[in-house]
Scaffold this motif. Structure first.
Motif, short mmCIF file in Angstrom:
data_model
loop_
_atom_site.label_atom_id
_atom_site.label_comp_id
_atom_site.label_asym_id
_atom_site.label_seq_id
_atom_site.Cartn_x
_atom_site.Cartn_y
_atom_site.Cartn_z
N ARG A 135 6.23 19.20 -12.07
CA ARG A 135 6.54 19.32 -10.78
C ARG A 135 5.73 19.77 -9.65
NH1 ARG A 135 12.19 19.66 -10.45
NH2 ARG A 135 12.20 20.81 -8.30
N ALA A 136 6.01 19.41 -8.62
CA ALA A 136 4.78 19.62 -7.44
C ALA A 136 5.28 20.89 -6.71
CB ALA A 136 4.56 18.28 -6.70
N VAL A 137 4.37 21.32 -6.19
CA VAL A 137 4.78 22.64 -5.25
C VAL A 137 3.63 22.45 -3.90
CG1 VAL A 137 4.90 25.08 -4.65
CG2 VAL A 137 4.97 24.20 -6.91
N PRO A 138 4.05 21.47 -2.93
CA PRO A 138 3.41 20.92 -2.06
C PRO A 138 3.32 21.82 -0.91
CG PRO A 138 5.39 19.79 -1.87
CD PRO A 138 5.38 20.52 -3.06
N ASN A 139 2.18 21.96 -0.15
CA ASN A 139 2.08 22.74 0.94
C ASN A 139 3.40 22.55 2.03
OD1 ASN A 139 1.45 23.22 4.07
ND2 ASN A 139 -0.52 24.25 3.22
N PRO A 140 4.19 23.41 2.45
CA PRO A 140 5.36 23.23 3.18
C PRO A 140 5.24 22.43 4.60
CG PRO A 140 5.39 25.55 2.37
CD PRO A 140 4.06 25.01 2.23
N ASP B 203 -2.74 19.23 -4.66
CA ASP B 203 -1.55 18.82 -3.60
C ASP B 203 -1.78 17.49 -2.96
OD1 ASP B 203 0.26 19.07 -1.97
OD2 ASP B 203 -0.55 21.23 -1.03
N GLY B 204 -1.32 16.61 -3.53
CA GLY B 204 -1.49 15.22 -3.39
C GLY B 204 -0.63 15.05 -1.83
N ALA B 205 0.45 15.74 -1.67
CA ALA B 205 1.17 15.75 -0.29
C ALA B 205 0.43 16.31 0.71
CB ALA B 205 2.20 16.55 -0.36
N GLN B 206 -0.46 17.08 0.64
CA GLN B 206 -1.47 17.48 1.48
C GLN B 206 -2.37 16.52 2.02
OE1 GLN B 206 -1.68 21.05 3.39
NE2 GLN B 206 -2.61 19.23 4.53
N ILE B 207 -2.97 15.74 0.55
CA ILE B 207 -4.14 14.85 1.01
C ILE B 207 -3.39 13.75 1.65
CG2 ILE B 207 -5.55 13.38 -0.47
CD1 ILE B 207 -5.40 15.58 -2.58
N LEU C 197 0.83 -1.23 -0.05
CA LEU C 197 -0.04 -0.09 -0.18
C LEU C 197 1.02 1.19 -0.20
CD1 LEU C 197 -2.84 -0.75 2.27
CD2 LEU C 197 -3.00 -0.61 -0.33
N SER C 198 2.18 1.22 0.62
CA SER C 198 2.99 2.44 0.67
C SER C 198 3.49 2.61 -0.81
CB SER C 198 4.18 2.08 1.33
OG SER C 198 3.70 1.72 2.96
N GLU C 199 3.65 1.66 -1.80
CA GLU C 199 3.83 1.89 -3.24
C GLU C 199 2.79 2.30 -3.86
OE1 GLU C 199 5.49 -1.84 -4.80
OE2 GLU C 199 7.29 -1.74 -3.56
N GLU C 200 1.67 1.68 -3.42
CA GLU C 200 0.49 2.46 -4.15
C GLU C 200 0.19 4.16 -3.87
OE1 GLU C 200 -1.31 0.98 -6.36
OE2 GLU C 200 -0.56 -0.80 -6.23
N ALA C 201 0.55 4.33 -2.46
CA ALA C 201 0.54 5.56 -2.20
C ALA C 201 1.19 6.78 -2.74
CB ALA C 201 0.76 5.75 -0.31
N GLY C 202 2.65 6.00 -2.77
CA GLY C 202 3.49 7.07 -3.63
C GLY C 202 3.22 7.26 -4.99
N LYS C 203 2.57 6.16 -5.67
CA LYS C 203 2.26 6.55 -7.18
C LYS C 203 0.91 7.44 -7.09
CE LYS C 203 3.64 1.79 -8.58
NZ LYS C 203 3.28 0.47 -9.10
N ALA C 204 0.07 7.20 -6.28
CA ALA C 204 -1.30 7.89 -6.22
C ALA C 204 -1.16 9.52 -6.11
CB ALA C 204 -2.30 7.39 -4.94
N THR C 205 -0.12 9.74 -4.97
CA THR C 205 0.35 11.00 -4.62
C THR C 205 0.91 11.64 -5.90
OG1 THR C 205 0.46 10.36 -2.31
CG2 THR C 205 1.62 12.38 -3.01
N ARG C 206 1.73 10.91 -6.56
CA ARG C 206 2.56 11.59 -7.71
C ARG C 206 1.32 11.85 -8.74
NH1 ARG C 206 7.49 9.69 -10.67
NH2 ARG C 206 7.36 10.64 -12.76
N TRP C 207 0.66 10.94 -9.00
CA TRP C 207 -0.49 11.16 -10.00
C TRP C 207 -1.31 12.44 -9.75
CZ3 TRP C 207 -5.92 11.72 -10.55
CH2 TRP C 207 -6.43 11.55 -11.62
N LEU C 208 -1.88 12.73 -8.39
CA LEU C 208 -2.68 13.78 -7.78
C LEU C 208 -1.80 15.12 -8.22
CD1 LEU C 208 -3.93 12.36 -4.58
CD2 LEU C 208 -5.11 12.98 -6.55
N CYS C 209 -0.28 14.96 -7.81
CA CYS C 209 0.36 16.22 -8.05
C CYS C 209 0.36 16.56 -9.53
CB CYS C 209 1.73 15.92 -7.43
SG CYS C 209 1.89 16.03 -5.68
N ALA C 210 0.67 15.50 -10.33
CA ALA C 210 0.56 15.65 -11.68
C ALA C 210 -0.69 16.19 -12.43
CB ALA C 210 1.10 14.44 -12.70
N ALA C 211 -1.82 16.05 -11.54
CA ALA C 211 -3.02 16.33 -11.99
C ALA C 211 -3.28 17.81 -11.49
CB ALA C 211 -4.09 15.48 -11.67
N GLY C 212 -2.45 18.35 -10.69
CA GLY C 212 -2.63 19.64 -10.18
C GLY C 212 -3.32 19.90 -8.76
#
Length: 209
Positions: free
Chosen positions: A170-175, A42-46, A25-40
Motif C-alpha cells: 500500500r502507499a501513504v502519499p503526501n496528502p 512517494d511516487g505520488a509526490q514525485i 505516457l499516462s499509462e506509463e506514468a501510472g505504472k511508474a508511480t505504482r512501482w515507486l510506491c511499491a519500492a517505498g
C-alpha cells in the motif's frame, strides 16, 4: 491515509492525462508511480511535482534526441518521455552506457530502468549527479535521496543490489501531493449534463402526480 497500489496507478494515470500527456505516457506514468510506491518512495509526490511543471504543453521540447548514447533535448528532459525512449533503446545499453543531460524528476526514470533490468535479465545502475541506484527489476537498492533536477544521469547495465527495499503493498502519499493528482485527474471527467444528472438520480421525476 493509505491507498492500494491499484488506486495509486489509476489516479496517477488520470492525473497525467489531465495534465495534458497522451494516453500512452499516462499509462506509463501510472505504472511508474505504482512501482515507486511499491519500492517505498512517494511516487505520488514525485509525479505531482512533475505535473506541476507543465511540460506536457510543449512535449517536443522535453523529449530526448536519441542520437548515439548521449541524449539531450532543447530544454529540460521529461522523465516520462525519456523513460519511454530508454525502454525503446534498451539494446544500446549492451554496448555502452546511456548518458542523459538536464533531467527533471529523475526518480521517475527508476521504474523504466527496472523494466530494462527485467527484459535484459541483468541489474541496471542509474547514477544521478553522482548518486548510484541499482535495480534488478522487482527491487530497488536502498531508497535513494535523489534531486528534483539532475544535470547528469548515467544508465548502465550491471551493479550489485545490496539492502533492497522491502516491497510495499500500500502507499501513504503526501496528502498535498495526492490532492494535486486528484486535481489534475478531475480534468478528465466529463462535465455533468442535465441528462446525466437525471440518470444519476434515478428517473428524475416525481411520483406524486
Amino acid at each position: 491515509m493509505s491507498f492500494s497500489l491499484n488506486e495509486v496507478e489509476a489516479t496517477a494515470k488520470r492525473a497525467t492525462r489531465g495534465a495534458g500527456y497522451g494516453w500512452g505516457l499516462s499509462e506509463e506514468a501510472g505504472k511508474a508511480t505504482r512501482w515507486l510506491c511499491a519500492a517505498g518512495l512517494d511516487g505520488a509526490q514525485i509525479l505531482a511535482d512533475l505535473l506541476d511543471r507543465g511540460l506536457a504543453h510543449a512535449p517536443d521540447r522535453h523529449r530526448p534526441a536519441c542520437q548515439g548514447n548521449e541524449w539531450g533535448g532543447d530544454e529540460i528532459l521529461c522523465p516520462l518521455a525519456t523513460g519511454a525512449a530508454l525502454s525503446d533503446h534498451m539494446g544500446s545499453l549492451r554496448t555502452s552506457e546511456i548518458t542523459l543531460t538536464n533531467v527533471t524528476a529523475p526518480a521517475l526514470l527508476l521504474p523504466f530502468a527496472a523494466n530494462v533490468a527485467r527484459n535484459l535479465k541483468t541489474p541496471v545502475t542509474i547514477t544521478v549527479d553522482g548518486v548510484e541506484v541499482v535495480t534488478d527489476g522487482p527491487s530497488l537498492a536502498v531508497n535513494p535521496a535523489l534531486p528534483s533536477d539532475a544535470a547528469l544521469v548515467r544508465v548502465a547495465l550491471g551493479g550489485t543490489l545490496t539492502a533492497p527495499a522491502a516491497c510495499a503493498s500500500r502507499a501513504v502519499p503526501n496528502p498535498v501531493a495526492w490532492a494535486v493528482l486528484n486535481r489534475f485527474a478531475h480534468r478528465t471527467y466529463a462535465p455533468a449534463t442535465e441528462a446525466s444528472r437525471l440518470l444519476g438520480a434515478g428517473s428524475g421525476l416525481s411520483d406524486n402526480d
